[in-house]
Design a protein around this motif. Structure first.
Motif, PDB file in Angstrom:
ATOM      1  N   GLN A   1       1.167  -1.187   0.308  1.00 28.96           N
ATOM      2  CA  GLN A   1       0.165  -0.010   0.037  1.00 28.96           C
ATOM      3  C   GLN A   1       1.128   1.550   0.128  1.00 28.96           C
ATOM      4  O   GLN A   1       1.633   1.542   1.284  1.00 28.96           O
ATOM      5  N   VAL A   2       1.113   1.621  -1.015  1.00 29.04           N
ATOM      6  CA  VAL A   2       1.456   3.381  -1.232  1.00 29.04           C
ATOM      7  C   VAL A   2       1.185   4.379  -0.044  1.00 29.04           C
ATOM      8  O   VAL A   2      -0.084   4.867   0.125  1.00 29.04           O
ATOM      9  N   GLN A   3       2.105   5.104   0.892  1.00 21.42           N
ATOM     10  CA  GLN A   3       1.584   6.120   1.342  1.00 21.42           C
ATOM     11  C   GLN A   3       2.527   7.014   1.115  1.00 21.42           C
ATOM     12  O   GLN A   3       3.788   6.784   1.525  1.00 21.42           O
ATOM     13  N   SER A  25       6.002   5.393   1.016  1.00 19.51           N
ATOM     14  CA  SER A  25       6.847   4.304   0.976  1.00 19.51           C
ATOM     15  C   SER A  25       5.859   2.960   0.653  1.00 19.51           C
ATOM     16  O   SER A  25       4.813   3.821   0.257  1.00 19.51           O
ATOM     17  N   GLY A  26       6.049   2.176   0.279  1.00 18.78           N
ATOM     18  CA  GLY A  26       4.888   1.268  -0.807  1.00 18.78           C
ATOM     19  C   GLY A  26       5.294   0.615  -1.698  1.00 18.78           C
ATOM     20  O   GLY A  26       5.258  -0.017  -2.180  1.00 18.78           O
ATOM     21  N   ARG A  27       6.428   1.911  -1.875  1.00 17.54           N
ATOM     22  CA  ARG A  27       7.046   1.348  -3.798  1.00 17.54           C
ATOM     23  C   ARG A  27       8.201   2.550  -3.702  1.00 17.54           C
ATOM     24  O   ARG A  27       7.789   3.486  -2.931  1.00 17.54           O
ATOM     25  N   THR A  28       8.409   2.111  -4.605  1.00 22.12           N
ATOM     26  CA  THR A  28       9.714   3.094  -4.750  1.00 22.12           C
ATOM     27  C   THR A  28       9.200   3.894  -5.907  1.00 22.12           C
ATOM     28  O   THR A  28       8.844   3.690  -6.761  1.00 22.12           O
ATOM     29  N   ASN A  76      13.847   7.318  -0.648  1.00 20.30           N
ATOM     30  CA  ASN A  76      12.497   8.014  -0.689  1.00 20.30           C
ATOM     31  C   ASN A  76      11.881   8.530   0.117  1.00 20.30           C
ATOM     32  O   ASN A  76      10.519   8.965   0.024  1.00 20.30           O
ATOM     33  N   TYR A 113      -0.936  10.113  -6.380  1.00 20.38           N
ATOM     34  CA  TYR A 113      -1.416   9.682  -5.243  1.00 20.38           C
ATOM     35  C   TYR A 113      -0.224  11.170  -4.277  1.00 20.38           C
ATOM     36  O   TYR A 113       0.238  11.458  -4.779  1.00 20.38           O
TER      37      TYR A 113
END
Length: 124
Positions: A1-3, A25-28, A76, A113
């Motif tokens: 989950q992207v935050q 967080s959750g992906r780069t 990140n 996002y």
């Protein structure tokens, strides 16, 4: 989950400085442009600044020369150093991402996002 989580907002007197941070967080987002927007009460969300993976930057005319955007790809994270703050800078500031290789002006509906925002209040 992207935050995306912003921090660093607060109350400051006119002429003062604040440094906002955004932790992803959750992906780069190494190849994404990362952006700051702001939204004052009763107004639409506005573009503030963007930064790409090469360190290229783009600023709105309103903040150019006063704000500095930067990012730490490895961690990140993204930052917004806000100097010479004015009462009209009072707004909620949002961290966001845009799937594009180069820093540029970004419209809110292009954003992939959003963070939840952090309040910046500048007193006169």
């Amino acid at each position: 989950q992207v935050q995306l989580v912003e921090s660093g907002g607060g109350l400051v007197q006119a002429g003062g400085s604040l440094r906002l941070s955004c932790a992803a967080s959750g992906r780069t987002f190494g190849r994404y442009v990362m952006c700051w927007f702001c939204q004052a009460p009763g107004k639409e969300r506005e573009f503030v600044a963007s930064v790409d993976s090469s360190g290229g930057t783009y600023y709105s005319e309103v903040v150019s020369g006063r704000f500095t955007i930067s990012r730490d790809i490895a961690w990140n994270k993204m930052y917004l150093q806000m100097n010479s703050l004015k009462p009209e800078d009072t707004a909620i500031y949002y961290c966001s991402t845009f799937n594009h290789p180069q820093a540029t002006y970004v419209q809110p509906d292009w954003v992939d996002y959003w963070g939840q925002g952090t309040q910046v209040t500048v007193s006169s």
